[in-house]
Write a protein that holds these residues in place. Structure first.
Motif, PDB file in Angstrom:
ATOM      1  N   LYS A  50      26.818 -29.591 -38.686  1.00 25.03           N
ATOM      2  CA  LYS A  50      27.499 -30.131 -39.861  1.00 25.03           C
ATOM      3  C   LYS A  50      26.517 -30.741 -40.864  1.00 25.03           C
ATOM      4  O   LYS A  50      26.912 -31.148 -41.956  1.00 25.03           O
ATOM      5  N   MET A  51      25.252 -30.823 -40.468  1.00 24.38           N
ATOM      6  CA  MET A  51      24.218 -31.348 -41.354  1.00 24.38           C
ATOM      7  C   MET A  51      23.640 -30.220 -42.196  1.00 24.38           C
ATOM      8  O   MET A  51      23.702 -29.048 -41.806  1.00 24.38           O
ATOM      9  N   PRO A  52      23.038 -30.541 -43.346  1.00 28.24           N
ATOM     10  CA  PRO A  52      22.337 -29.504 -44.111  1.00 28.24           C
ATOM     11  C   PRO A  52      21.200 -28.913 -43.280  1.00 28.24           C
ATOM     12  O   PRO A  52      20.506 -29.643 -42.546  1.00 28.24           O
ATOM     13  N   ALA A  53      20.996 -27.627 -43.374  1.00 29.96           N
ATOM     14  CA  ALA A  53      19.919 -26.976 -42.624  1.00 29.96           C
ATOM     15  C   ALA A  53      18.555 -27.527 -43.017  1.00 29.96           C
ATOM     16  O   ALA A  53      17.589 -27.448 -42.246  1.00 29.96           O
ATOM     17  N   GLU A  54      18.472 -28.110 -44.218  1.00 27.36           N
ATOM     18  CA  GLU A  54      17.196 -28.654 -44.696  1.00 27.36           C
ATOM     19  C   GLU A  54      16.821 -29.978 -44.020  1.00 27.36           C
ATOM     20  O   GLU A  54      15.665 -30.385 -44.087  1.00 27.36           O
ATOM     21  N   MET A  55      17.785 -30.643 -43.379  1.00 18.75           N
ATOM     22  CA  MET A  55      17.483 -31.944 -42.794  1.00 18.75           C
ATOM     23  C   MET A  55      16.505 -31.848 -41.625  1.00 18.75           C
ATOM     24  O   MET A  55      15.511 -32.569 -41.594  1.00 18.75           O
ATOM     25  N   PRO A  56      16.736 -30.961 -40.652  1.00 22.49           N
ATOM     26  CA  PRO A  56      15.710 -30.788 -39.610  1.00 22.49           C
ATOM     27  C   PRO A  56      14.370 -30.335 -40.169  1.00 22.49           C
ATOM     28  O   PRO A  56      13.308 -30.784 -39.714  1.00 22.49           O
ATOM     29  N   LEU A  57      14.408 -29.442 -41.173  1.00 23.45           N
ATOM     30  CA  LEU A  57      13.160 -28.980 -41.783  1.00 23.45           C
ATOM     31  C   LEU A  57      12.384 -30.140 -42.388  1.00 23.45           C
ATOM     32  O   LEU A  57      11.157 -30.230 -42.242  1.00 23.45           O
ATOM     33  N   ALA A  58      13.099 -31.038 -43.060  1.00 19.69           N
ATOM     34  CA  ALA A  58      12.436 -32.149 -43.736  1.00 19.69           C
ATOM     35  C   ALA A  58      11.760 -33.094 -42.742  1.00 19.69           C
ATOM     36  O   ALA A  58      10.619 -33.509 -42.962  1.00 19.69           O
ATOM     37  N   VAL A  59      12.453 -33.444 -41.655  1.00 19.28           N
ATOM     38  CA  VAL A  59      11.842 -34.383 -40.706  1.00 19.28           C
ATOM     39  C   VAL A  59      10.715 -33.721 -39.929  1.00 19.28           C
ATOM     40  O   VAL A  59       9.730 -34.375 -39.569  1.00 19.28           O
ATOM     41  N   MET A  60      10.816 -32.424 -39.680  1.00 16.99           N
ATOM     42  CA  MET A  60       9.703 -31.731 -39.044  1.00 16.99           C
ATOM     43  C   MET A  60       8.498 -31.697 -39.976  1.00 16.99           C
ATOM     44  O   MET A  60       7.365 -31.926 -39.545  1.00 16.99           O
ATOM     45  N   ALA A  61       8.732 -31.400 -41.250  1.00 16.73           N
ATOM     46  CA  ALA A  61       7.632 -31.357 -42.220  1.00 16.73           C
ATOM     47  C   ALA A  61       6.960 -32.714 -42.341  1.00 16.73           C
ATOM     48  O   ALA A  61       5.740 -32.804 -42.507  1.00 16.73           O
ATOM     49  N   SER A  62       7.740 -33.775 -42.235  1.00 19.79           N
ATOM     50  CA  SER A  62       7.212 -35.131 -42.395  1.00 19.79           C
ATOM     51  C   SER A  62       6.627 -35.701 -41.118  1.00 19.79           C
ATOM     52  O   SER A  62       5.554 -36.317 -41.136  1.00 19.79           O
ATOM     53  N   GLU A  63       7.312 -35.480 -39.979  1.00 16.76           N
ATOM     54  CA  GLU A  63       6.987 -36.206 -38.758  1.00 16.76           C
ATOM     55  C   GLU A  63       6.340 -35.375 -37.662  1.00 16.76           C
ATOM     56  O   GLU A  63       5.567 -35.915 -36.874  1.00 16.76           O
ATOM     57  N   ASP A  64       6.674 -34.085 -37.571  1.00 17.08           N
ATOM     58  CA  ASP A  64       6.275 -33.347 -36.367  1.00 17.08           C
ATOM     59  C   ASP A  64       6.397 -31.850 -36.621  1.00 17.08           C
ATOM     60  O   ASP A  64       7.361 -31.210 -36.206  1.00 17.08           O
ATOM     61  N   GLN A  65       5.396 -31.262 -37.260  1.00 18.08           N
ATOM     62  CA  GLN A  65       5.488 -29.863 -37.657  1.00 18.08           C
ATOM     63  C   GLN A  65       5.392 -28.902 -36.476  1.00 18.08           C
ATOM     64  O   GLN A  65       5.761 -27.739 -36.585  1.00 18.08           O
ATOM     65  N   ARG A  66       4.902 -29.390 -35.330  1.00 17.85           N
ATOM     66  CA  ARG A  66       4.784 -28.537 -34.147  1.00 17.85           C
ATOM     67  C   ARG A  66       5.924 -28.800 -33.149  1.00 17.85           C
ATOM     68  O   ARG A  66       5.818 -28.443 -31.980  1.00 17.85           O
ATOM     69  N   PHE A  67       6.995 -29.383 -33.639  1.00 20.40           N
ATOM     70  CA  PHE A  67       8.109 -29.778 -32.766  1.00 20.40           C
ATOM     71  C   PHE A  67       8.607 -28.643 -31.882  1.00 20.40           C
ATOM     72  O   PHE A  67       8.877 -28.832 -30.690  1.00 20.40           O
ATOM     73  N   LEU A  68       8.761 -27.464 -32.436  1.00 18.60           N
ATOM     74  CA  LEU A  68       9.331 -26.352 -31.684  1.00 18.60           C
ATOM     75  C   LEU A  68       8.366 -25.726 -30.688  1.00 18.60           C
ATOM     76  O   LEU A  68       8.807 -24.974 -29.802  1.00 18.60           O
ATOM     77  N   VAL A  69       7.086 -26.009 -30.792  1.00 15.75           N
ATOM     78  CA  VAL A  69       6.112 -25.338 -29.925  1.00 15.75           C
ATOM     79  C   VAL A  69       5.502 -26.252 -28.871  1.00 15.75           C
ATOM     80  O   VAL A  69       4.958 -25.769 -27.876  1.00 15.75           O
ATOM     81  N   HIS A  70       5.579 -27.569 -29.063  1.00 10.71           N
ATOM     82  CA  HIS A  70       5.037 -28.443 -28.011  1.00 10.71           C
ATOM     83  C   HIS A  70       6.132 -28.776 -27.010  1.00 10.71           C
ATOM     84  O   HIS A  70       7.311 -28.472 -27.214  1.00 10.71           O
ATOM     85  N   HIS A  71       5.756 -29.403 -25.915  1.00  6.98           N
ATOM     86  CA  HIS A  71       6.702 -29.756 -24.857  1.00  6.98           C
ATOM     87  C   HIS A  71       6.897 -31.266 -24.771  1.00  6.98           C
ATOM     88  O   HIS A  71       6.988 -31.840 -23.686  1.00  6.98           O
ATOM     89  N   GLY A  72       6.950 -31.907 -25.928  1.00  6.11           N
ATOM     90  CA  GLY A  72       7.179 -33.349 -25.980  1.00  6.11           C
ATOM     91  C   GLY A  72       5.989 -34.125 -26.485  1.00  6.11           C
ATOM     92  O   GLY A  72       6.149 -35.206 -27.050  1.00  6.11           O
ATOM     93  N   PHE A  73       4.780 -33.576 -26.289  1.00  5.29           N
ATOM     94  CA  PHE A  73       3.553 -34.269 -26.688  1.00  5.29           C
ATOM     95  C   PHE A  73       2.666 -33.303 -27.455  1.00  5.29           C
ATOM     96  O   PHE A  73       2.408 -32.194 -26.997  1.00  5.29           O
ATOM     97  N   ASP A  74       2.216 -33.727 -28.627  1.00  8.53           N
ATOM     98  CA  ASP A  74       1.351 -32.894 -29.460  1.00  8.53           C
ATOM     99  C   ASP A  74      -0.089 -33.366 -29.254  1.00  8.53           C
ATOM    100  O   ASP A  74      -0.556 -34.292 -29.908  1.00  8.53           O
ATOM    101  N   PHE A  75      -0.786 -32.729 -28.327  1.00  9.80           N
ATOM    102  CA  PHE A  75      -2.125 -33.182 -27.955  1.00  9.80           C
ATOM    103  C   PHE A  75      -3.139 -32.957 -29.074  1.00  9.80           C
ATOM    104  O   PHE A  75      -4.107 -33.711 -29.193  1.00  9.80           O
ATOM    105  N   ASP A  76      -2.915 -31.946 -29.899  1.00  8.86           N
ATOM    106  CA  ASP A  76      -3.795 -31.757 -31.055  1.00  8.86           C
ATOM    107  C   ASP A  76      -3.684 -32.944 -32.014  1.00  8.86           C
ATOM    108  O   ASP A  76      -4.687 -33.469 -32.508  1.00  8.86           O
ATOM    109  N   ALA A  77      -2.440 -33.384 -32.274  1.00  9.92           N
ATOM    110  CA  ALA A  77      -2.226 -34.523 -33.165  1.00  9.92           C
ATOM    111  C   ALA A  77      -2.790 -35.805 -32.557  1.00  9.92           C
ATOM    112  O   ALA A  77      -3.320 -36.657 -33.279  1.00  9.92           O
ATOM    113  N   ILE A  78      -2.698 -35.937 -31.242  1.00  9.44           N
ATOM    114  CA  ILE A  78      -3.246 -37.118 -30.562  1.00  9.44           C
ATOM    115  C   ILE A  78      -4.754 -37.177 -30.732  1.00  9.44           C
ATOM    116  O   ILE A  78      -5.329 -38.234 -31.042  1.00  9.44           O
TER     117      ILE A  78
END
Length: 212
Positions: A50-78
């Protein structure tokens, strides 16, 4: 055994049931009372579809661009954050993923300690395994703090934009995401020039992020 059984049960419960209240919401209300104010809590649950499709895109772009490919922890970002923090002085950079932020907000208290960090890692692994990415995103967008006393995208749409959640534009979604590093300091209702700059940056990054 009781600890593991109870935590697994509550994670399984929240896989299917809305999260109506979190420890963060309770602690913020306590803080407001302590400051002599009447507690303010704006929160409503809305399904992800029920949310705009852009909402998940926006938070991923801002907070966690590798969200779909990591398993909870982004070791590259760490690793990048560790290198930057060696030179940053007091201005420390974080590398928490959306999964980690969700685990912290839904199950844990605020603060910095090795115990809380260990439990955050434990719950992050659990929700990645039990919930999956879509449910994590749904809970995140419904429980994340998005302003003073405002939690979730439905509440921020109503309180800061005077819109229903499905009326949020792509630019609105980017502006909401721009506040998330510090939603009590940055406002999507009265954005500063810095916030508008962040909004433009996120809009650009959204072009390179895929949600589904």
């Amino acid at each position: 055994m009781a600890f593991f059984a109870s935590t697994i049960l509550v994670v399984v419960w929240y896989k299917f049931m809305p999260v109506w209240v979190t420890p963060l919401m309770v602690s913020r209300c306590v803080e407001q009372v302590g400051d002599g104010h009447f507690p303010s809590l704006h929160h409503s649950w809305v399904a992800l579809d029920k949310m705009p499709a852009e909402m998940p895109l926006a938070v991923m772009a801002s907070e966690d661009q590798r969200f779909l490919v990591h398993h909870g922890f982004d070791f590259d970002a760490i690793q990048k954050a560790v290198k930057r923090n060696r030179k940053a002085g007091r201005n420390k950079y974080g590398a928490s993923t959306i999964s980690q932020q969700t685990a912290k907000n839904v199950f844990l208290w605020q603060g910095r300690s090795w115990l809380r960090k260990g439990l955050e890692m434990y719950f992050t692994v659990l929700i990645e395994f039990v919930w999956g990415k879509e449910r994590i995103m749904e809970v995140y967008l419904n429980s994340i703090e998005m302003g003073e006393g405002i939690y979730g995208v439905k509440a921020v749409a109503r309180e800061n934009f005077d819109k229903s959640v499905d009326e949020l534009s792509r630019r609105d979604c980017a502006l909401i995401a721009a506040t998330l590093p510090n939603p009590r300091k940055f406002s999507s209702k009265s954005p500063s020039p810095y916030m508008k700059k962040r909004q433009r940056q996120i809009l650009t990054q959204m072009k390179f992020v895929k949600w589904k």
